[in-house]
Design a protein around this motif. Structure first.
Motif, PDB file in Angstrom:
ATOM      1  N   ASP A   1       3.771   0.728   2.772  1.00  0.00           N
ATOM      2  CA  ASP A   1       3.275  -0.192   3.787  1.00  0.00           C
ATOM      3  C   ASP A   1       3.164  -1.601   3.194  1.00  0.00           C
ATOM      4  OD1 ASP A   1       1.856  -1.628   5.704  1.00  0.00           O
ATOM      5  OD2 ASP A   1       0.363  -0.063   6.028  1.00  0.00           O
TER       6      ASP A   1
ATOM      7  N   ASP B   1       8.955  -3.043   7.133  1.00  0.00           N
ATOM      8  CA  ASP B   1       7.610  -3.326   6.635  1.00  0.00           C
ATOM      9  C   ASP B   1       6.808  -2.055   6.371  1.00  0.00           C
ATOM     10  OD1 ASP B   1       7.364  -2.780   9.344  1.00  0.00           O
ATOM     11  OD2 ASP B   1       6.026  -4.454   9.761  1.00  0.00           O
ATOM     12  N   VAL B   2       7.066  -0.980   7.134  1.00  0.00           N
ATOM     13  CA  VAL B   2       6.439   0.320   6.892  1.00  0.00           C
ATOM     14  C   VAL B   2       7.541   1.361   6.840  1.00  0.00           C
ATOM     15  CG1 VAL B   2       4.817   2.060   7.730  1.00  0.00           C
ATOM     16  CG2 VAL B   2       4.322  -0.370   8.090  1.00  0.00           C
TER      17      VAL B   2
ATOM     18  N   TYR C   1      11.789  -7.129   4.511  1.00  0.00           N
ATOM     19  CA  TYR C   1      11.074  -6.292   3.564  1.00  0.00           C
ATOM     20  C   TYR C   1      12.085  -5.296   3.016  1.00  0.00           C
ATOM     21  CZ  TYR C   1       6.813  -7.753   6.080  1.00  0.00           C
ATOM     22  OH  TYR C   1       5.808  -8.466   6.660  1.00  0.00           O
TER      23      TYR C   1
ATOM     24  N   THR D   1       2.674  -4.314   5.343  1.00  0.00           N
ATOM     25  CA  THR D   1       2.213  -5.153   6.458  1.00  0.00           C
ATOM     26  C   THR D   1       1.116  -6.137   6.076  1.00  0.00           C
ATOM     27  OG1 THR D   1       0.682  -3.430   7.198  1.00  0.00           O
ATOM     28  CG2 THR D   1       2.870  -3.471   8.230  1.00  0.00           C
ATOM     29  N   LYS D   2       0.476  -5.959   4.936  1.00  0.00           N
ATOM     30  CA  LYS D   2      -0.551  -6.920   4.511  1.00  0.00           C
ATOM     31  C   LYS D   2       0.051  -8.085   3.709  1.00  0.00           C
ATOM     32  CE  LYS D   2      -4.459  -4.005   5.018  1.00  0.00           C
ATOM     33  NZ  LYS D   2      -5.851  -3.905   4.766  1.00  0.00           N
TER      34      LYS D   2
ATOM     35  N   GLN E   1       0.867  -1.163   0.000  1.00  0.00           N
ATOM     36  CA  GLN E   1       0.000   0.000   0.000  1.00  0.00           C
ATOM     37  C   GLN E   1       0.910   1.221   0.000  1.00  0.00           C
ATOM     38  OE1 GLN E   1      -2.209  -1.103   3.590  1.00  0.00           O
ATOM     39  NE2 GLN E   1      -4.043  -1.122   2.305  1.00  0.00           N
TER      40      GLN E   1
ATOM     41  N   ILE F   1       4.343   7.115   2.231  1.00  0.00           N
ATOM     42  CA  ILE F   1       4.312   5.998   3.172  1.00  0.00           C
ATOM     43  C   ILE F   1       4.183   4.709   2.378  1.00  0.00           C
ATOM     44  CG2 ILE F   1       3.118   4.979   5.144  1.00  0.00           C
ATOM     45  CD1 ILE F   1       2.052   8.071   5.418  1.00  0.00           C
TER      46      ILE F   1
END
Length: 186
Positions: free
Chosen positions: A113, A142-143, A127, A115-116, A102, A111
């Motif tokens: 992301d 991850d973010v 990541y 995490t999903k 995302q 940003i």
């Protein structure tokens, strides 16, 4: 044989006669087989009977159809007297992570992301984000928050998320991003 970890894909299976009691010239049947958990039977991957006299064999096997988990494969040799030799090896099948990225922004940051993203048979260990601008750079996590001033405004650039799981499975997804110009306040 040793346990081996594989991602889904092509596996090369090799077999060689290391037993002095077995004369490869006497081989009548040579085959690579896998154990089908659903039927409870060994099924042939490749029958090499027509080419048995060399004492070394190999084949390629596409294991994409297997579910994540494990598979047992074996090579079976039968000589002209009916003696049977077999060697079984267990393959641990690793499902690579599934990436979902995302990308959004606030007033100061882009940003990223991840995490999903998920790994159905383990955990994601890393990541990595490649920001492919005129001056490409990589960030890990991850973010990620990237200050807008570090990115080109009103130009398209690439973002690639690469994840690696605890068994070495790797997945990368890529998208293009454009950050619109922020008009100065009146």
């Amino acid at each position: 044989p040793e346990d081996n970890n594989y991602q889904t894909g092509i596996v090369v299976l090799d077999a060689a006669i290391l037993n002095e009691d077995f004369n490869a010239a006497n081989a009548q049947y040579v085959a690579f087989e896998y154990y089908n958990d659903q039927t409870g039977e060994w099924e042939v991957i490749e029958d090499l009977t027509g080419d048995v006299s060399f004492g070394e064999w190999d084949t390629q096997w596409d294991i994409d159809f297997l579910a994540s988990g494990h598979a047992s494969v074996r090579v079976v040799l039968i000589d002209i007297k009916g003696n049977i030799w077999e060697d079984v090896m267990r393959l641990n099948i690793n499902e690579a992570p599934i990436n979902e990225m995302q990308i959004y922004r606030d007033d100061f940051s882009l940003i990223l992301d991840g995490t999903k993203s998920l790994d159905t048979d383990g955990v994601i260990n890393s990541y990595s984000w490649l920001i492919d601008t005129d001056n490409p750079f990589t960030v890990n996590g991850d973010v990620i928050f990237i200050p807008i001033f570090q990115l080109p405004i009103a130009q398209e650039f690439g973002v690639t998320l690469t994840t690696v799981d605890n068994n070495g499975g790797e997945t990368a997804v890529h998208t293009l991003v454009t950050i619109p110009c922020i008009e100065p306040a009146d």
